[in-house]
Scaffold this active site. Structure first.
Site, short mmCIF file in Angstrom:
data_model
loop_
_atom_site.label_atom_id
_atom_site.label_comp_id
_atom_site.label_asym_id
_atom_site.label_seq_id
_atom_site.Cartn_x
_atom_site.Cartn_y
_atom_site.Cartn_z
CB SER A 6 -0.75 0.12 1.34
OG SER A 6 -1.38 -1.05 1.54
CG HIS A 65 -3.87 -2.01 -2.67
ND1 HIS A 65 -2.85 -2.56 -2.36
CD2 HIS A 65 -4.55 -1.58 -1.44
CE1 HIS A 65 -2.77 -2.67 -1.06
NE2 HIS A 65 -3.69 -1.79 -0.55
CB ALA A 77 1.63 -0.26 4.72
CG HIS A 99 -6.85 2.96 3.66
ND1 HIS A 99 -5.87 1.79 3.57
CD2 HIS A 99 -7.17 3.13 2.41
CE1 HIS A 99 -5.65 1.48 2.53
NE2 HIS A 99 -6.35 2.21 1.56
CG MET A 152 -4.86 -6.13 7.11
SD MET A 152 -6.40 -5.12 6.71
CE MET A 152 -6.18 -3.96 8.58
CB SER A 153 -0.42 -8.17 2.54
OG SER A 153 0.73 -7.54 3.19
CG ASN A 156 -0.24 2.16 11.86
OD1 ASN A 156 0.11 1.72 10.73
ND2 ASN A 156 -1.04 1.44 12.77
CE1 TYR A 159 -8.52 -4.68 2.05
CE2 TYR A 159 -6.71 -5.78 3.34
CZ TYR A 159 -7.25 -4.79 2.42
OH TYR A 159 -6.36 -3.87 1.75
CD GLU A 160 -8.78 -6.20 -2.45
OE1 GLU A 160 -9.31 -5.77 -3.32
OE2 GLU A 160 -7.63 -6.79 -2.34
CG HIS A 196 -5.17 -6.92 0.47
ND1 HIS A 196 -5.24 -6.17 -0.60
CD2 HIS A 196 -3.96 -6.81 0.99
CE1 HIS A 196 -4.24 -5.38 -0.52
NE2 HIS A 196 -3.43 -5.75 0.45
N1 HPA Z 1 -2.91 -3.00 11.35
C1 HPA Z 1 -2.88 -3.75 10.30
N2 HPA Z 1 -2.54 -3.42 9.00
C2 HPA Z 1 -1.87 -2.34 8.87
C3 HPA Z 1 -1.86 -1.49 9.59
C4 HPA Z 1 -2.03 -1.59 11.11
O1 HPA Z 1 -1.97 -1.14 12.23
N3 HPA Z 1 -1.19 -0.39 9.33
C5 HPA Z 1 -0.82 -0.76 7.94
N4 HPA Z 1 -1.22 -1.80 7.60
#
Ligand code: HPA
Length: 261
Positions: free
Chosen positions: A27, A56, A108, A235, A200-201, A224, A80-81, A78
């Site tokens: 990302s 993406h 990320a 996001h 998440m990847s 973060n 989640y998609e 992903h």
């Molecule tokens: N959690 C999950 N996936 C992420 C995060 C997070 O804090 N930051 C970037 N991708």
């Protein structure tokens, strides 16, 4: 013929590839835009699903770095998609089908380790797959996941980081399904079980890459950091910090390829 065989037949029938190195970009990690030899949009590739998330893209680029050409996958799938674990690993299978043996996976992620700050980069030394999924289900493939993240390639990156003044952390990546970010209780749990970053990847892609015998290196951009009950994440923040980290990530990857791996 399976979908993936059709994709590879289409690509190799139309274009010439002889690459050993492939990169999957995460990302907001928008790099290697200046050295593109040619690009193929995923939507031009029959049987290739399209990514649905802002930030993406869906594009395969062949990029020239010094005298080496490298295939970049911009855009991944992903869980989640709504994609299945088999869809998620398609880019890895395409790269393998095009001759890639060494795979760099970027992402990320959120910092769990309390010493991390947003903007850090973390070499992945191991992962914990908490997605509840595995792309190898259905094929009894008992892949050894020790050293899934190549110690040889990690050493190369540490050395490149040092000689370019770029600090690299090294830690354990916790892979979750998303799309919600984590609760404070989940973060405490991930810390307790030895996680340093969460995302998440990556984990399913690495499992598939190892099952195909590829050598893997993984780099997380810490966009973060989960510190306490008050730290929040959006996001947009993740994408913005991803962009800021991109510069150093590009230096590392370029130098790695320039040195001949
Ligand atoms: N959690 C999950 N996936 C992420 C995060 C997070 O804090 N930051 C970037 N991708």
């Amino acid at each position: 013929m399976s979908n993936i065989e059709k994709v590879i037949e289409f690509l190799t029938g139309k274009y010439s590839f002889n690459q050993r190195v492939g990169i999957i970009l995460g990302s907001g990690l928008d790099i290697f835009n200046n050295s593109i030899l040619f690009s193929i949009e995923y939507r031009e590739i029959p049987n290739m699903p399209l990514s649905t998330v802002p930030g993406h893209k869906g594009r395969l680029d062949v990029v020239k770095i010094n005298n080496t050409s490298v295939i970049i996958m911009r855009g991944r799938y992903h869980l989640y998609e709504g994609y299945s674990s088999k869809d998620v690993v398609l880019p890895v299978e395409v790269l393998k089908g095009l001759g890639v043996e060494i795979l760099a996976i970027t992402n990320a992620s959120g910092g769990i380790n309390e010493t991390y700050v947003p903007g850090d980069m973390m070499l992945i030394k191991d992962h914990i797959n908490l997605t509840g999924e595995n792309p190898l289900i259905g094929s009894p493939n008992f892949v050894d996941m020790r050293n899934a993240y190549s110690p040889r390639l990690r050493e190369q990156f540490k050395e490149i980081g040092k000689s370019n003044g770029i600090e690299l952390k090294e830690g354990v990546y916790v892979g979750v399904k998303g799309p919600t970010y984590e609760t404070p209780a989940e973060i405490r749990f991930f810390r307790t079980i030895g996680g340093d970053a969460v995302g998440m990847s990556t984990v399913l892609e690495v499992i598939r890459a190892r099952s195909l015998g590829m050598e893997v290196v993984g780099i997380s951009s810490i966009t973060n950091v989960h510190r306490d009950e008050t730290s929040s994440v959006t996001h947009e923040e993740v994408l913005e910090m991803g962009r800021r980290i991109s510069k150093n990530l590009e230096i590392l990857l370029k130098e790695w390829i320039r040195r001949g791996i």
